[in-house]
Design a protein around this motif. Structure first.
Motif, short mmCIF file in Angstrom:
data_model
loop_
_atom_site.label_atom_id
_atom_site.label_comp_id
_atom_site.label_asym_id
_atom_site.label_seq_id
_atom_site.Cartn_x
_atom_site.Cartn_y
_atom_site.Cartn_z
N UNK A 46 0.84 -1.20 0.00
CA UNK A 46 0.00 0.00 0.00
C UNK A 46 0.88 1.25 0.00
N UNK A 47 1.94 1.25 0.80
CA UNK A 47 2.86 2.38 0.81
C UNK A 47 3.43 2.64 -0.58
N UNK A 48 3.81 1.57 -1.26
CA UNK A 48 4.42 1.73 -2.58
C UNK A 48 3.39 2.10 -3.63
N UNK A 49 2.17 1.62 -3.50
CA UNK A 49 1.11 2.05 -4.41
C UNK A 49 0.82 3.54 -4.23
N UNK A 50 0.77 3.97 -2.99
CA UNK A 50 0.55 5.40 -2.73
C UNK A 50 1.64 6.23 -3.41
N UNK A 51 2.90 5.82 -3.24
CA UNK A 51 4.02 6.56 -3.83
C UNK A 51 3.92 6.59 -5.35
N UNK A 52 3.53 5.48 -5.95
CA UNK A 52 3.38 5.45 -7.40
C UNK A 52 2.27 6.38 -7.86
N UNK A 53 1.16 6.37 -7.13
CA UNK A 53 0.05 7.26 -7.48
C UNK A 53 0.47 8.73 -7.39
N UNK A 54 1.26 9.06 -6.39
CA UNK A 54 1.75 10.43 -6.26
C UNK A 54 2.59 10.81 -7.47
N UNK A 55 3.44 9.91 -7.91
CA UNK A 55 4.27 10.18 -9.08
C UNK A 55 3.45 10.27 -10.36
N UNK A 56 2.35 9.56 -10.39
CA UNK A 56 1.51 9.56 -11.59
C UNK A 56 0.44 10.65 -11.55
N UNK A 57 0.53 11.55 -10.56
CA UNK A 57 -0.29 12.74 -10.55
C UNK A 57 -1.57 12.69 -9.77
N UNK A 58 -1.75 11.71 -8.91
CA UNK A 58 -2.97 11.66 -8.11
C UNK A 58 -3.05 12.86 -7.18
N UNK A 59 -4.15 13.56 -7.21
CA UNK A 59 -4.27 14.80 -6.44
C UNK A 59 -4.32 14.56 -4.93
N UNK A 60 -4.75 13.39 -4.52
CA UNK A 60 -4.87 13.12 -3.09
C UNK A 60 -3.61 12.52 -2.49
N UNK A 61 -2.58 12.31 -3.29
CA UNK A 61 -1.31 11.77 -2.80
C UNK A 61 -0.21 12.81 -3.02
N UNK A 62 0.61 13.04 -2.01
CA UNK A 62 1.66 14.04 -2.12
C UNK A 62 3.03 13.37 -2.18
#
Length: 529
Positions: free
Chosen positions: A410-426
């Protein structure tokens, strides 16, 4: 016993059995009691839901060499094992020495076809899971319960919980079918048993899994509050997160915001990282605080040739004979590491990284002859010994659960989403999560910590392999990063070349098994096969 109570009730684990054509679920033995007789017993519905869960762990009712899936042997039909073969053995992480085992040569060389028994085993086992869930739902409607005189408020409440869990397990199998095959026959409890379901394409499967899990999620038990081994809201959110993470591959839609939202909810659900990374992979790993959902294994109760039995026995080296290190006898060098995975741990920052369990010894990193078990490094990640140093009850069938979903992912998915531009992930929070994993890996030291400038997609795909290798994610990850097919990234024996060659894009999906096409005229073959 460390395992959940439902696995002590497996007298009914496979009261229903799949037919040869994978369409029907029928009584396994005409001499058994009838359905009505069974459901008239006390605790029948608890035993029945145990059967649905049991399909993830067991292959049949008569022991590890028995399968209730027609046309394939027991080992080739165990849910976790065939999932692991298709997600890991087909990638850069691992190779199997004994290529006479039906189907393995083609999977690990990326030269499979629609007659491959491993592929058939996965498709059939997943569809059997759907059939078991559907049958449980048919037998637990309000009308059925009323006709059987089941009226107690507590019992009715428990059965409703079981119904939601059956729906979630069915959604898991349809998610796996979507990921691996891109299509599947679709059946629910409303369909007549034995009728061939219509073909659902990727969009239809995606929509069903999303809608089903979203609907039942509020009615599942909160994360961490269900009986050990049964699913909860964390499970449902994890499948949704995986669905959204790969949505661009599945349906051509960017759903990274939705994935990040699910990750945030999971992280806030009370899970925490295990202090010791390796405690996620030993004989009492069900007690890990980061366990979201593991496929159960027990050396006495669930004897089968599932993924952890295969991995732990397979880790034992042909030269090292180090089975005592893992609490097993071992299979003489069945599994080894491809060079490209080993190189993920190159660099001084990995010298003391506990995730680096690679054993090199006198071995050559190159595998020029797959049958030569002395070539290639080996792994020491999984163990049949508990965190307290107690070996499992059997030296063949392990007590170690298979970690399908855990918090580190989950931590790594969050990080990937942040890199891919997810607005809710920093990005700052993503770095914090990645560094939490790296500090855990380095026993609290910050030697492996990264800065925000180090956090790139190239970093993430390699870090996912370092953290999650052999856990059933690699093929999916490589496809999402456009490194599976084509020639952007080659590994030893990819495409049947000793140094790896480009493979065609249609191999992102496995073929629909020939036997399934023959039994269901509604199914069509995937392109390229």
């Amino acid at each position: 016993m460390k395992k959940i109570k439902i696995l002590s009730l497996l007298g009914f684990a496979f009261f229903m059995q799949s037919c040869e054509d994978d369409l029907n679920v029928v009584p396994e033995d005409p001499n058994q009691i009838s359905v009505e007789q069974f459901y008239s017993q006390d605790g029948a519905y608890t035993q029945a839901i145990a059967g649905v869960y049991g399909n993830l762990s067991l292959t049949g009712t008569l022991g590890p060499d028995n399968s209730n899936i027609g046309g394939v042997d027991a080992g080739t039909s165990q849910y976790g094992r065939v999932l692991w073969y298709l997600q890991n053995l087909s990638t850069d992480e691992v190779i199997w020495s004994y290529e006479n085992d039906p189907g393995t040569r083609e999977i690990q060389r990326n030269i499979w076809n629609s007659s491959n028994p491993v592929i058939r085993g996965m498709f059939s086992r997943a569809m059997f899971q759907v059939a078991l869930a559907n049958e449980f739902l048919r037998q637990s409607t309000a009308d059925k319960l009323n006709s059987r005189g089941i009226t107690g408020a507590q019992t009715l409440s428990e059965i409703e919980e079981y119904r939601n869990e059956a729906r979630a397990l069915r959604a898991l199998s349809y998610y796996h079918l979507l990921d691996l095959f891109g299509k599947a026959p679709f059946n629910t409890e409303d369909d007549v048993v034995g009728v061939a379901g219509p073909e659902y394409n990727a969009q239809q499967l995606f929509d069903f899994v999303e809608a089903e899990l979203t609907t039942i999620l509020p009615n599942l038990k909160p994360a961490g509050t269900n009986i050990d081994g049964r699913l909860d809201q964390g499970f449902a959110r994890m499948v949704l997160a995986k669905l959204y993470l790969n949505a661009e591959v599945y349906i051509g839609q960017n759903r990274y915001n939705d994935c990040a939202d699910q990750c945030i909810a999971i992280i806030g659900s009370g899970y925490s990282l295990a202090t010791n990374y390796l405690n996620n992979f030993n004989a009492d790993n069900n007690t890990s605080p980061e366990a979201i959902f593991y496929i159960q294994a027990d050396g006495l109760v669930t004897q089968n040739y599932g993924p952890t039995t295969v991995m732990i026995n397979g880790q034992v080296g042909s030269i090292e004979s180090n089975g005592n290190q893992f609490g097993v006898g071992g299979w003489g060098g069945a599994l080894r590491l491809r060079k490209q995975f080993v190189q993920k741990f190159d660099g001084n920052e990995f010298n003391n990284d506990v995730r680096n369990t690679i054993i090199s010894g006198v071995r050559d990193i190159e595998i020029t002859d797959i049958a030569n078990r002395d070539q290639g490094y080996i792994l020491a990640k999984f163990s049949n010994i508990s965190s307290a140093g107690v070996p499992g009850i059997s030296t063949t069938f392990v007590d170690t659960d298979f970690p399908m979903f855990r918090l580190a992912d989950v931590y790594l998915m969050y990080a990937e989403c942040a890199l891919r531009g997810a607005s809710s992930a920093t990005l700052p929070q993503a770095v914090t999560y990645v560094n939490a994993l790296r500090e855990r890996a380095n026993n609290g030291s910050q030697i492996g910590n990264i800065s925000q400038s180090n956090l790139t997609l190239d970093f993430i795909i390699d870090e996912r392999s370092r953290e999650l290798h052999w856990e059933g994610h690699r093929r999916q990850d490589l496809i999402r990063f456009n490194r599976y097919t084509g020639g952007n990234y080659n590994w030893a024996w990819k495409g049947n070349g000793s140094n790896g060659v480009s493979i065609p894009s249609f191999l992102k999906l496995y073929p629909i098994p020939q036997a399934s096409l023959a039994s269901n005229p509604n199914l069509t073959q995937n392109p390229g096969y």
